[in-house]
Write a protein that holds these residues in place. Sequence first.
Motif, PDB file in Angstrom:
ATOM      1  N   LEU A  83       0.848  -1.277  -0.123  1.00 21.49           N
ATOM      2  CA  LEU A  83       0.172  -0.012   0.027  1.00 21.49           C
ATOM      3  C   LEU A  83       0.786   1.222  -0.046  1.00 21.49           C
ATOM      4  CD1 LEU A  83      -2.671   1.519   0.300  1.00 21.49           C
ATOM      5  CD2 LEU A  83      -2.758   1.570   2.874  1.00 21.49           C
ATOM      6  N   HIS A 127      -0.888  -7.809  -4.415  1.00 26.50           N
ATOM      7  CA  HIS A 127      -1.738  -6.688  -4.832  1.00 26.50           C
ATOM      8  C   HIS A 127      -0.758  -5.322  -4.498  1.00 26.50           C
ATOM      9  CE1 HIS A 127      -5.987  -7.955  -4.582  1.00 26.50           C
ATOM     10  NE2 HIS A 127      -5.460  -8.837  -3.737  1.00 26.50           N
ATOM     11  N   LEU A 129      -1.389  -1.167  -4.212  1.00 23.82           N
ATOM     12  CA  LEU A 129      -2.341  -0.220  -4.258  1.00 23.82           C
ATOM     13  C   LEU A 129      -1.914   1.200  -4.025  1.00 23.82           C
ATOM     14  CD1 LEU A 129      -5.529   0.381  -4.499  1.00 23.82           C
ATOM     15  CD2 LEU A 129      -5.658  -0.308  -1.989  1.00 23.82           C
ATOM     16  N   ASN A 201      -3.765  -1.437  -8.623  1.00 25.01           N
ATOM     17  CA  ASN A 201      -5.062  -0.546  -8.464  1.00 25.01           C
ATOM     18  C   ASN A 201      -4.758   0.762  -7.757  1.00 25.01           C
ATOM     19  OD1 ASN A 201      -7.079  -2.459  -9.339  1.00 25.01           O
ATOM     20  ND2 ASN A 201      -6.436  -3.538  -7.908  1.00 25.01           N
ATOM     21  N   ILE A 253      -9.814  -4.154  -0.541  1.00 30.74           N
ATOM     22  CA  ILE A 253      -9.101  -4.115  -1.800  1.00 30.74           C
ATOM     23  C   ILE A 253      -7.850  -5.174  -1.757  1.00 30.74           C
ATOM     24  CG2 ILE A 253      -7.978  -2.875  -3.803  1.00 30.74           C
ATOM     25  CD1 ILE A 253      -9.990  -0.115  -2.806  1.00 30.74           C
ATOM     26  N   LEU A 254      -7.042  -4.753  -0.558  1.00 31.44           N
ATOM     27  CA  LEU A 254      -5.761  -5.501  -0.792  1.00 31.44           C
ATOM     28  C   LEU A 254      -6.191  -7.092  -0.413  1.00 31.44           C
ATOM     29  CD1 LEU A 254      -3.719  -2.867   1.312  1.00 31.44           C
ATOM     30  CD2 LEU A 254      -3.234  -3.770  -0.942  1.00 31.44           C
TER      31      LEU A 254
END
Length: 298
Positions: A83, A127, A129, A201, A253-254
């Motif tokens: 993140l 992921h 983000l 994303n 989301i993650l």
Amino acid sequence: MQKAYIITGPTSGIGLATAMELAKHGTVILVGRNKEKLDRVQTGIRKNGQQAVSIVCDISDISSVRFAAKQIIDLGLPIAGLLNNAGIMSRKARKSAQGWDLTYATNHLGPFALTEALAPHLPDGAHVLFVVSAIEDPEREPVKMMRLKGGRYISAEASARGEWLAGGSKMAGMDAYSTSKQCILVAAMALARENPRLHVNAVEPGITHGTNLGGEDTNAIVRYLFGKIFSLIPAVAQYKSTPEKTAKTITGILTDQSGKTGVYFDEKGRPMLGSKLAQDTGFQDRVVAETRALLTQV
């Protein structure tokens, strides 16, 4: 082995709330420049019976970012998510360790460099983000109400020098902020196309009172408008959020297993669109190419 999640800027606001939320899902790797603050967050997570590791890093300093990436890799933890949350909104033109505009270095160059350094070491399906900002879009209602002009990109070199397209905002520091956030948004979209094995994303956190973008150096008018006034206007109140609500959206989301990539999410986790320029794949690729060329200087 327990999954691990990296988060930059985890000591206040959205970052802190997200660190506490993500800790429910695995080990949290806390990346920030203030060791004492990192230690306090780490202690709080451990008191909850969860795991956290701290890595000291100035995200605006590319050398520091690359060293932090090496430290993270050396931990040998299975990274499920990265993140890129750290960011500033400075009204003063300040310089990074490389002599680059501090806002641009913090909001775009540092997160981009960290992602580039870690990407080859992330497992398939991990992921990535980026916390961005819809302030890059001159057609978005809150941006028009504030009479801002959105991203004012000329080139990566110009941005590093603190130069923006003429005719921008009269609010100090807003062209730097808008442009830096536009750049990291388009980079996210380009990286999603380049790296299909990862889920890359971006998320717009909404008008969130309680963040501390740059501390006392943040434009006071912007803080007041976003924190107090705009949240009361019906046309803008729909974008209102809190660090805790945004943390849950980000964590969702993650930890999502549906394989979404190349999506720009709003504060409620719904797909949204950026500015017309940000949607242009040619512009996305140009920003990434120019950013990479600039970073080779370090």
